[in-house]
Write an enzyme that holds these catalytic residues in place. Structure first.
Site, PDB file in Angstrom:
ATOM      1  N   THR A   8       0.850  -1.263   0.013  1.00 39.91           N
ATOM      2  CA  THR A   8      -0.110  -0.057   0.073  1.00 39.91           C
ATOM      3  C   THR A   8       0.829   1.095  -0.060  1.00 39.91           C
ATOM      4  OG1 THR A   8      -1.823   1.219   1.018  1.00 39.91           O
ATOM      5  CG2 THR A   8      -0.262   0.189   2.628  1.00 39.91           C
ATOM      6  N   LYS A  13      -3.323   3.038   6.556  1.00 36.69           N
ATOM      7  CA  LYS A  13      -3.269   1.742   6.561  1.00 36.69           C
ATOM      8  C   LYS A  13      -2.020   1.299   7.397  1.00 36.69           C
ATOM      9  CE  LYS A  13      -6.428   1.014   2.621  1.00 36.69           C
ATOM     10  NZ  LYS A  13      -6.248   0.255   1.538  1.00 36.69           N
ATOM     11  N   ASP A  69      -7.620  -5.582   0.053  1.00 34.30           N
ATOM     12  CA  ASP A  69      -8.711  -4.860  -0.691  1.00 34.30           C
ATOM     13  C   ASP A  69      -9.764  -4.844  -0.127  1.00 34.30           C
ATOM     14  OD1 ASP A  69      -9.396  -3.632  -3.339  1.00 34.30           O
ATOM     15  OD2 ASP A  69     -10.610  -5.314  -3.824  1.00 34.30           O
ATOM     16  N   SER A  70     -10.566  -3.530  -0.313  1.00 34.09           N
ATOM     17  CA  SER A  70     -11.884  -3.422   0.461  1.00 34.09           C
ATOM     18  C   SER A  70     -12.900  -2.577  -0.399  1.00 34.09           C
ATOM     19  CB  SER A  70     -11.354  -2.511   1.756  1.00 34.09           C
ATOM     20  OG  SER A  70     -11.041  -1.344   1.251  1.00 34.09           O
ATOM     21  N   PHE A 149     -13.203   8.723   5.769  1.00 34.57           N
ATOM     22  CA  PHE A 149     -12.963   8.932   4.617  1.00 34.57           C
ATOM     23  C   PHE A 149     -14.133   8.146   3.667  1.00 34.57           C
ATOM     24  CE2 PHE A 149     -11.166   4.909   2.607  1.00 34.57           C
ATOM     25  CZ  PHE A 149     -11.063   4.404   3.978  1.00 34.57           C
ATOM     26  N   GLY A 150     -14.042   8.223   2.357  1.00 30.78           N
ATOM     27  CA  GLY A 150     -14.898   7.601   1.439  1.00 30.78           C
ATOM     28  C   GLY A 150     -16.458   7.599   1.827  1.00 30.78           C
ATOM     29  N   TYR A 151     -17.099   6.563   2.097  1.00 26.55           N
ATOM     30  CA  TYR A 151     -18.448   6.365   2.270  1.00 26.55           C
ATOM     31  C   TYR A 151     -18.772   6.495   3.730  1.00 26.55           C
ATOM     32  CZ  TYR A 151     -18.262   4.180  -2.543  1.00 26.55           C
ATOM     33  OH  TYR A 151     -18.153   4.122  -3.798  1.00 26.55           O
ATOM     34  N   ASP A 152     -17.785   6.787   4.641  1.00 24.15           N
ATOM     35  CA  ASP A 152     -18.300   6.782   6.113  1.00 24.15           C
ATOM     36  C   ASP A 152     -19.441   7.734   6.461  1.00 24.15           C
ATOM     37  OD1 ASP A 152     -16.171   5.198   6.567  1.00 24.15           O
ATOM     38  OD2 ASP A 152     -14.802   6.512   7.245  1.00 24.15           O
ATOM     39  N   LYS A 171     -13.283   3.950  15.247  1.00 23.38           N
ATOM     40  CA  LYS A 171     -13.367   3.352  14.093  1.00 23.38           C
ATOM     41  C   LYS A 171     -12.650   2.078  13.756  1.00 23.38           C
ATOM     42  CE  LYS A 171     -13.277   3.670   8.949  1.00 23.38           C
ATOM     43  NZ  LYS A 171     -13.055   4.301   7.818  1.00 23.38           N
TER      44      LYS A 171
HETATM   45  P1  IMP Z   1      -9.004   0.246  -1.423  1.00 26.43           P
HETATM   46  O1  IMP Z   1      -9.098  -1.176  -0.644  1.00 26.43           O
HETATM   47  O2  IMP Z   1      -8.081   1.182  -0.784  1.00 26.43           O
HETATM   48  O3  IMP Z   1      -8.948  -0.012  -2.898  1.00 26.43           O
HETATM   49  O4  IMP Z   1     -10.510   1.155  -1.246  1.00 26.43           O
HETATM   50  C1  IMP Z   1     -11.583   0.709  -1.592  1.00 26.43           C
HETATM   51  C2  IMP Z   1     -12.586   1.839  -1.666  1.00 26.43           C
HETATM   52  O5  IMP Z   1     -13.900   1.176  -1.048  1.00 26.43           O
HETATM   53  C3  IMP Z   1     -12.203   3.212  -1.035  1.00 26.43           C
HETATM   54  O6  IMP Z   1     -11.687   3.951  -2.088  1.00 26.43           O
HETATM   55  C4  IMP Z   1     -13.444   3.764  -0.427  1.00 26.43           C
HETATM   56  O7  IMP Z   1     -14.136   4.223  -1.320  1.00 26.43           O
HETATM   57  C5  IMP Z   1     -14.046   2.393   0.027  1.00 26.43           C
HETATM   58  N1  IMP Z   1     -13.719   2.013   1.495  1.00 26.43           N
HETATM   59  C6  IMP Z   1     -12.943   1.085   1.735  1.00 26.43           C
HETATM   60  N2  IMP Z   1     -12.926   1.114   3.067  1.00 26.43           N
HETATM   61  C7  IMP Z   1     -13.665   2.437   3.621  1.00 26.43           C
HETATM   62  C8  IMP Z   1     -13.973   2.692   4.924  1.00 26.43           C
HETATM   63  O8  IMP Z   1     -13.284   2.332   5.960  1.00 26.43           O
HETATM   64  N3  IMP Z   1     -14.679   3.916   4.717  1.00 26.43           N
HETATM   65  C9  IMP Z   1     -15.328   4.212   3.711  1.00 26.43           C
HETATM   66  N4  IMP Z   1     -15.158   3.874   2.492  1.00 26.43           N
HETATM   67  C10 IMP Z   1     -14.179   3.049   2.486  1.00 26.43           C
END
Ligand code: IMP
Length: 194
Positions: A8, A13, A69-70, A149-152, A171
């Site tokens: 990463t 992370k 991957d998430s 961040f993201g969808y939180d 979190k």
């Molecule tokens: P990646 O695993 O870093 O590729 O993340 C995949 C995407 O999933 C991220 O860009 C976010 O849009 C979303 N995502 C993953 N984990 C989280 C989180 O903990 N909070 C909010 N969005 C998440």
């Protein structure tokens, strides 16, 4: 001290992983191996994408490697955006707006969703170990909270708070990523050479 390469460039992370295993392992990241470049996430499962990254980094560096991957699975959308969560729209704000618009008119009880995090640990010879963490909740109607961040801001926990209303520590205590890291910790301690 033994080295583990975390595939990463995300500092948050890396800090989380160091908190778990940093006393026993020296954790490096892709920033320490700039020649490796970006590894395309072309699989259609979280585990598949984590494995692509971990196996490639372990082979290229000759060290044990860990990759994650998430993403977000929304039941009313048949599990979308799933592995496409980062690519669902160009920015966090647009991703949130698009998801809310796809769910317009969907009642609270049908807005169930979960965050998923798959972790893959790979040896230099290509052996793999997988762990998965999930965080259950539902998609709210309006964004709330300033953290994360993201969808939180639209991910509502059973407590009624969004993930963006929690502190970083709160979190990681319950998040998909925190759970996956903690599930992987015994394997890290058992498998890596001393
Ligand atoms: P990646 O695993 O870093 O590729 O993340 C995949 C995407 O999933 C991220 O860009 C976010 O849009 C979303 N995502 C993953 N984990 C989280 C989180 O903990 N909070 C909010 N969005 C998440």
């Amino acid at each position: 001290m033994n080295e583990l390469v975390f595939a990463t460039t995300n500092r948050g992370k890396l800090v989380e992983l160091e908190g778990l295993v940093g006393a026993r392992l020296s954790v490096r990241s892709l920033k320490d191996f700039p020649s490796l470049g970006e590894i395309a996430e072309t699989a259609d499962t979280f585990e598949g994408n984590a494995a692509l990254k971990a196996v490639a980094v372990a082979a290229a560096t000759g060290r044990w490697a860990l990759a994650d991957d998430s993403g977000l699975e929304v039941d009313a959308l048949g599990g979308r955006p799933g592995v496409w969560s980062a690519r669902y729209a160009p920015t966090d704000a647009e991703r949130i707006a698009k998801l809310l618009s796809e769910l317009e008119g969907v009642p609270a009880e049908a807005r169930s969703a979960r965050f998923v995090c798959a972790l893959c640990l790979a040896s230099p010879a290509g052996a793999t170990v997988f762990r998965r963490g999930t965080c259950e909740g539902r998609i709210g109607v309006t964004p709330r909270g300033e953290h994360g961040f993201g969808y939180d801001p639209i991910f509502v926990l059973p407590s009624g708070h969004t993930l963006a209303e929690l502190t970083h520590e709160q979190k990681s205590g319950l998040s998909h990523r925190g759970q996956a890291f903690r599930a992987m910790q015994p394997a890290l301690e058992r498998l890596l050479p001393r």
